[in-house]
Enzyme design. Structure first.
Site, PDB file in Angstrom:
ATOM      1  N   LYS A   1       0.801  -1.222   0.000  1.00 44.21           N
ATOM      2  CA  LYS A   1       0.000   0.000   0.000  1.00 44.21           C
ATOM      3  C   LYS A   1       0.835   1.275   0.000  1.00 44.21           C
ATOM      4  O   LYS A   1       1.835   1.386   0.712  1.00 44.21           O
ATOM      5  CB  LYS A   1      -0.921   0.010   1.229  1.00 44.21           C
ATOM      6  CG  LYS A   1      -1.970  -1.100   1.217  1.00 44.21           C
ATOM      7  CD  LYS A   1      -2.884  -0.993   2.433  1.00 44.21           C
ATOM      8  CE  LYS A   1      -3.983  -2.057   2.406  1.00 44.21           C
ATOM      9  NZ  LYS A   1      -4.899  -1.928   3.559  1.00 44.21           N
TER      10      LYS A   1
ATOM     11  N   GLY B   1      10.702  -6.157   7.596  1.00 41.88           N
ATOM     12  CA  GLY B   1      10.397  -7.577   7.742  1.00 41.88           C
ATOM     13  C   GLY B   1      10.136  -8.307   6.443  1.00 41.88           C
ATOM     14  O   GLY B   1      10.727  -9.362   6.175  1.00 41.88           O
TER      15      GLY B   1
ATOM     16  N   GLY C   1       9.977  -0.878  11.900  1.00 45.31           N
ATOM     17  CA  GLY C   1       9.539   0.502  12.033  1.00 45.31           C
ATOM     18  C   GLY C   1      10.691   1.481  12.129  1.00 45.31           C
ATOM     19  O   GLY C   1      10.650   2.568  11.542  1.00 45.31           O
TER      20      GLY C   1
END
Length: 399
Positions: free
Chosen positions: A197, A354, A377
């Site tokens: 996305k 990841g 993150g």
């Protein structure tokens, strides 16, 4: 970069509070990936060999301030001992009398793992009193957990305010590699950004346009950019509500003289299943009932030519549905080209996240990259140009 490392401190007989990332995946009681333990092992071994009393701080899972056997770090002690080839003592708490007693019994070179810091809600709140309760057991603080550096927690940021603070070897390698990738890179610099996305990577794309010479967009997020060009993407994943955002990013890339590379062809199937019938189509002839699941051969060729021209590469996100064959081909072929160029000494290659790590492991080339970040993150926020609390406090620390 303005941070202190283990080269700047004498550790013999000193109590070293070492923040590490031991948040390894466990299935049916068994650790399925030991990478994170192996990444911090060199720092632990160096400190121990130099005679430090090594006290490990870490979190595991998301206990949300509650004690639970499911999230206890005790279960990883045995595997740590195998990797370090020495004894690892364990404390069933991370603050308080039990810990102070265990620390008082330590000898030079001993290693003590404390229980999950997130068993206390004060950890994630960066509570000053909790940080003090941690700090009382140490003489110096070393942070070797870049993956947690984007969180201002007591064990990642608060402790560095109370004790002389240093970067561990894993943290040092991460920061130096990322600086080489985006801080002061050798140009031409190419970035590959994939994934599902656009909505999760708007800040990343806007930040990269200001820094890179070429930006390759793949994966499901590329479909939104194709739709923004007025192209039909059939039944493919597409965030139509972000078409205007995609258009703005394309306009910005042009104004910043950043070459934006989108797929020119795609591998299409009618369903998202392994080994379903598939065909390759030019990007302007996608069937209305088709689903884009990978980049096509011409797109692979185009991206590889761009890689051949680059001196530095940063990568986040797969280029297709690599989990399912044959829709892994685009990611695998491009990853292999990066591997070849890196091994030939012609490319500095840095990748992280990841899904990216999983994709490069799948391609069998993860070990060939100049640096592979295990952070999720934190890696993304660094690429976005954000200041990470756990890094910033090390940079600002004055001994």
């Amino acid at each position: 970069m303005g941070f202190h490392t283990l080269d700047d401190v004498e550790v013999r007989s000193r109590r070293v509070l070492l923040r590490v990332d031991l948040n390894v995946p466990i299935t049916d009681g068994k650790i399925t990936d030991l990478t994170r333990i192996k990444r911090v092992a060199p720092t632990i071994e160096e400190l121990s060999c130099k005679g430090a009393r090594v006290i490990l701080l870490a979190h595991f899972g998301r206990p949300k301030g509650r004690i639970s056997s499911e999230n206890s770090l005790k279960k990883i002690v045995r595997e740590m001992e195998k990797i370090l080839n020495c004894s690892v003592h364990f404390s069933e708490d991370c603050i308080g009398d039990k810990v102070q007693t265990a620390v008082a019994m330590m000898r030079d070179g001993d290693i003590l793992l404390l229980e999950n810091t997130r068993f206390y809600a004060e950890e994630e709140k960066n509570d000053p009193e909790f940080a003090k309760a941690l700090a009382v057991n140490g003489d110096i603080y070393v942070n070797d957990a870049f993956s947690a550096a984007h969180r201002a927690h007591a064990s990642t940021e608060g402790l560095a305010r109370l004790l002389p603070a240093y970067a561990g070897r894993s943290m040092q390698a991460e920061l130096e590699s990322l600086e080489n990738g985006l801080g002061c890179p050798i140009h031409p610099l190419i970035a590959i950004v994939g994934g599902a996305k656009v909505s999760t990577k708007i800040e990343l794309l806007n930040s990269l346009i200001d820094k890179v010479d070429t930006l390759v967009i793949g994966g499901g997020m590329a479909n939104t950019f194709l739709a923004a060009q007025g192209l039909n993407v059939g039944k493919s994943l597409c965030e139509y509500d972000l078409v205007n955002t995609a258009q703005a990013i394309m306009i910005k890339a042009k104004s910043e003289d950043c070459t934006l590379v989108l797929p020119v062809d795609a591998v299409i199937a009618s369903h998202f299943r392994e080994n379903v019938p598939y065909h390759c189509h030019a990007i302007d002839s996608i069937p209305v009932d088709g689903m884009i699941l990978d980049i096509g051969s011409k797109s692979i060729e185009c991206i590889n030519k761009m890689i051949d021209k680059a001196a530095t590469l940063v990568w986040n996100g797969p280029l297709g549905a690599f989990e399912l064959r044959p829709f892994d081909l685009g990611t695998v072929q491009v990853a292999k080209r990066v591997s070849e160029r890196t091994k030939a000494g012609r490319l500095i290659s840095i990748a992280g996240g990841g899904d990216t790590v999983a994709a490069l492991n799948h391609a069998g080339v993860a070990g060939d990259f100049t640096y592979l970040s295990m952070a999720g993150g934190a890696f993304l926020e660094w690429m976005e140009g954000k200041s990470l609390p756990g890094v910033r406090i090390l940079e600002n620390k004055r001994l």
